[in-house]
Enzyme design. Structure first.
Site, PDB file in Angstrom:
ATOM      1  N   GLU A   1      18.456 -10.954 -17.707  1.00 62.96           N
ATOM      2  CA  GLU A   1      16.991 -11.004 -17.672  1.00 62.96           C
ATOM      3  C   GLU A   1      16.402  -9.815 -18.427  1.00 62.96           C
ATOM      4  O   GLU A   1      15.464  -9.174 -17.969  1.00 62.96           O
ATOM      5  CB  GLU A   1      16.492 -11.058 -16.215  1.00 62.96           C
ATOM      6  CG  GLU A   1      16.919 -12.337 -15.518  1.00 62.96           C
ATOM      7  CD  GLU A   1      16.387 -12.472 -14.088  1.00 62.96           C
ATOM      8  OE1 GLU A   1      16.105 -11.442 -13.449  1.00 62.96           O
ATOM      9  OE2 GLU A   1      16.247 -13.610 -13.627  1.00 62.96           O
TER      10      GLU A   1
ATOM     11  N   GLU B   1      20.799 -19.077 -13.042  1.00 67.30           N
ATOM     12  CA  GLU B   1      20.525 -18.587 -11.686  1.00 67.30           C
ATOM     13  C   GLU B   1      19.585 -19.587 -11.025  1.00 67.30           C
ATOM     14  O   GLU B   1      18.371 -19.507 -11.186  1.00 67.30           O
ATOM     15  CB  GLU B   1      19.815 -17.222 -11.694  1.00 67.30           C
ATOM     16  CG  GLU B   1      20.660 -16.057 -12.101  1.00 67.30           C
ATOM     17  CD  GLU B   1      19.891 -14.734 -12.041  1.00 67.30           C
ATOM     18  OE1 GLU B   1      18.788 -14.687 -11.438  1.00 67.30           O
ATOM     19  OE2 GLU B   1      20.378 -13.764 -12.611  1.00 67.30           O
TER      20      GLU B   1
END
Ligand code: NAG
Ligand code: NAG
Ligand code: NAG
Ligand code: NAG
Ligand code: NAG
Length: 509
Positions: free
Chosen positions: A59, A139
């Site tokens: 991320e 995720e």
């Protein structure tokens, strides 16, 4: 993703820009990857192992730096050590900004999202960055984490299995975060800092398909039913939950307060400095440190002790001559009153409540990171005692001091940071159990030398700590040590239960 992390010693360079092309940071990354990646290489699929893809950042698009030179450096290192025949990938949140800053040519771009996201929109965005190749949600949020003071996060089994089915129907690939969340034992919880500092609870149960103790849930069964429609699943019965045991009550006794235990807990003694040093400057990366100075003048009236620059990271327990006076807390309690006489000892125990691990505030120095003011004076001439409570406990203290057979004198429980001890008598079982700290306020607890983590039932939502069965002895007394920071209940009781309680939020202040 929130777990794992960078070593705190990186912060010894005060101006380091983590996760960027900053020279000091790149040097640390390069030396680490030069050790790590050669160990991974034999396990790549091309070499007969089971690693088909390697993620090189996480991320990164959510981080402020958006530094392509840094990403290029990572890409070069991973290619150098792993070769050309492995898929390198990135994972990013589902906005254009995140995808733009987190992705790079030659690194396969994947996305992450939970049950509240429109999956068509999300995968369309991935397609704009990766016109070919698999759709990947790297995720998929099966639940969520809790911070102290939050309501316990719950994500319904039906919702998780429905969204999973939609993704699999599209032919997408899914990694579940979390499948089993586990526990942030010791000091290992992280924290967030969006509008204010919020530290993550000890449990990482996460309402995941497998519980904190590794047991199956309804959510696991629902997910398996979905997967069955796309792939064969192993036949035969599901492994059952492990047995749990309610060992009942244990009464503790007081060992002493932090001020009187310094010889044991800070064997190398204090470091002196005119202005306070941070945990990082003291090379104490976790836990607790005591800052001591004296009152510069008589304070017969309540006098404000102020943290003008919000420099208490993260929580400070303040005593004068051993008498607890109150606390200061990052972002929320920046002033409290103190009384005393000139020359009295001012003890400030500072707790590192876990480092910020997401967003732009990850240079999260701990301790007193700026000066405190008492009345109108800047406090100076500090002695800083790094505390190695874990070290003392692992060498057998306080149980080896032979205090265990002395019955606890029925004295008034003290307030302020105080250590307690007790034993859970063995009963032949070493089953999982859950420790409830009724009416204790906040602290840290160890069993048989293992740091179970922080408790804070006065805040919640977590009310019980997971105690894995293998930590218990079936034949020797199980040694419990507890640091209560604010105040113990008069009965000094702990309760071992056979089920967790993670969802009672008591307060937020
Ligand atoms: C998801 O977004 C698509 C495209 O904007 C839209 O057609 C669809 O109705 C949305 N689905 C849901 C469940 O909201
Ligand atoms: C700490 O212990 C010392 C010695 O027993 C005592 O004088 C002092 O009052 C205690 N402080 C607190 C806060 O209980
Ligand atoms: C400090 O004491 C003063 C005077 O008693 C009082 O007005 C003030 O509210 C107190 N401040 C705090 C933070 O307790
Ligand atoms: C608990 O401490 C006592 C005293 O030091 C020791 O004899 C015993 O072995 C310890 N228990 C365990 C399970 O290690
Ligand atoms: C808390 O969790 C238990 C199960 O662990 C459940 O029975 C109970 O209803 C929950 N309470 C709240 C307030 O959500």
């Amino acid at each position: 993703m929130f777990q794992g992390g960078l070593p705190a010693w990186l912060l010894q360079k005060p101006n380091i820009i983590l996760r960027s092309a900053d020279t000091d940071y790149l040097e640390a990354v390069s030396s680490w990857l030069a050790i790590l990646l050669p160990k991974i290489k034999p396990w790549l699929y091309i070499n007969g192992g089971n690693i088909i893809t390697v993620q090189i950042e996480n991320e990164y698009g959510s981080y402020f730096a958006c530094d392509y030179n840094y990403m290029r450096h990572l890409r070069k290192l991973f290619r150098f050590f792993l070769g050309e025949d492995v898929v390198l990938f990135t994972t990013d949140g589902n906005t254009d900004k995140e995808m733009t800053c987190g992705t790079l040519d030659g690194l396969y771009a994947t996305v992450d999202f939970g049950t509240e996201t429109n999956i068509t929109v999300a995968f369309n965005r991935q397609r704009r960055f990766e016109p070919q190749g698999p759709l990947v949600n790297s995720e998929f949020y099966t639940g969520w984490l809790d911070h102290w003071g939050d309501q316990h996060a719950v994500v319904g089994a039906q919702k998780v299995s429905r969204v999973l089915e939609e993704m699999l129907t599209m032919g997408a690939n899914v990694n579940m975060y979390m499948f089993e969340g586990g526990t942030n034992f010791g000091y290992w919880n992280g924290a967030d800092h969006d509008t204010s500092f919020r530290s993550v609870v000890t449990s990482y149960d996460y309402d995941a398909p497998l519980t904190e103790a590794g047991d199956p849930t309804e959510k696991l069964l629902a997910i398996r039913d979905v997967i069955k429609r796309f792939r064969d699943v192993p036949s035969g019965p599901m492994p059952p939950a492990t047995p749990k045991f309610a060992y009942g009550f244990v009464r503790l006794q007081q060992v002493g307060n932090i001020s009187t235990l310094l010889d044991t807990l800070s064997p190398f003694g204090p470091v002196q400095s005119k202005y306070p040093l941070t945990f990082e400057e003291m090379k104490q990366y976790y836990g607790y440190m005591l800052y001591r100075t004296t009152l510069p003048q008589d304070l017969s009236e309540p006098t404000p002790l102020i943290s003008p620059l919000n420099g208490v990271h993260d929580r400070a327990y303040v005593s004068v001559n051993g008498v607890f006076q109150g606390l200061l807390q990052r972002d929320t309690i920046l002033v409290m009153n103190v009384t005393g006489k000139q020359g009295d000892t001012l003890d400030i125990l500072v707790e590192n409540m876990g480092r910020v691990n997401f967003g732009s505030k990850i240079n999260d120095y701990k301790g007193l990171v700026s000066n405190l003011i008492l009345g109108k004076d800047i406090l100076t001439d500090w002695k800083m005692y790094p505390l190695d409570i874990d070290g003392a406990i692992s060498s057998g203290w306080p149980h080896s001091n032979g205090q265990k057979s002395i019955p606890s004198p029925q004295r008034e429980p003290s307030t302020g940071p105080t250590v307690y001890m007790g034993t859970l008598q063995p009963n032949g079982l070493a089953w999982d159990t859950f420790l409830k700290l009724n009416e204790w306020i906040k602290g840290q607890i160890w069993i048989n030398g293992v740091n179970l983590g922080r408790y804070w039932p006065a805040r919640g939502p977590q009310q019980t700590l997971y105690v894995p069965g293998p930590l218990l002895s079936t034949s020797l007394p199980n040694n419990i040590t507890l640091l209560e920071l604010e105040g113990a209940p008069t009965n000094l009781l702990l309760l071992f239960m056979d089920r967790p309680q993670l969802n009672v939020t008591a307060g937020k202040s």
